[in-house]
Design a protein around this motif. Structure first.
Motif: not given
Length: 261
Positions: A104-108, A214-217
């Protein structure tokens, strides 16, 4: 008679303390020998810095844009991540949840990197072109379909060097908020040996966490899970199921009525 003797001894001791010894005279006349006898100082432990005083944080973000990572290095690092996540888990779902939390943090961070590189490339192309009119820099997607195209194409190329294999929408009227991204051969599962008692495990939950970040970002409340859907041609086929929240679907209807693409 004893008092003068005591005074004489005190005066002699003072005189003797102020008079340099032969060894001290030798060191005073030969300072080089004193420096040579000093022990060499050992290097202080800590982070090793290159001679040019530059680290990886000083490197330009576009410098390694087209570089490739060794698969052996990736396999070793990801295997260690799976081993770390496997400690003190209660089952397969708990293990996949931990892998999801790792991605998750990598996607952000990948979202910011992706937009930075896209804006940099568009700016450089505009400067190199002679025409005064140039395309505006890309913005964060406001609707679901542009977001999914961003994940299916640019994000997948950034991670795996190719686009995803399929992008589908649920045909069921009961689940209009479900979308599916298919990867026929996920690289994260290539070097992972899953035992028979854990055949339902899919380590691509790590990639599902990246997609969720990515979606949450981008401001889309989403729950992403990875599911095994093997075929005869693709035994490692994985489907990433994206479930968008109710607030996202309501906003989608409002933007559709307003004509926002």
């Amino acid at each position: 008679m004893s008092q003068p003797r005591h005074n004489t001894m005190l005066s002699l001791s003072r005189t003797t303390s102020n008079t340099p010894s032969p060894a001290e005279k030798h060191h005073q006349h030969h300072p080089s020998q004193q420096i040579q006898s000093a022990p060499l100082s050992s290097p202080s432990p800590g982070l090793r810095v290159p001679s040019n005083r530059k680290t990886i944080y000083d490197r330009h973000l576009n410098r390694s844009r087209n570089s490739e990572l060794s698969r052996a290095s990736f396999a070793f690092l990801f295997g260690e991540m799976v081993t770390y996540a496997q400690r003190r888990v209660t089952g397969i779902q708990d293990l996949e949840k931990r892998l999801n939390e790792q991605g998750y943090p990598l996607g952000l961070r990948l979202l910011d990197l992706l937009f930075y590189r896209t804006i940099s490339s568009s700016t450089s192309s505009a400067l190199s072109s002679s025409s005064s009119t140039s395309a505006s820099p890309p913005n964060r997607p406001l609707r679901i379909l542009p977001l999914l195209h961003l994940i299916h194409g640019p994000l997948w190329r950034l991670l795996f060097g190719r686009a995803a294999d399929a992008l589908e929408h649920s045909v069921s009227p009961e689940t209009p908020n479900e979308y599916m991204i298919t990867d026929n051969d996920p690289m994260v599962n290539t070097y992972i040996s899953v035992p028979r008692e854990m055949s339902m495990l899919n380590c691509a939950a790590f990639v599902a966490g990246i997609i969720e970040g990515v979606c949450d970002g981008c401001g889309f409340e989403t729950k992403v899970t990875a599911h095994n859907q093997p075929t005869e041609l693709w035994p490692g086929r994985t489907i990433f199921l994206l479930r968008f929240g109710d607030s996202v679907m309501e906003r989608e209807k409002v933007l559709e009525r307003a004509g926002v693409k």
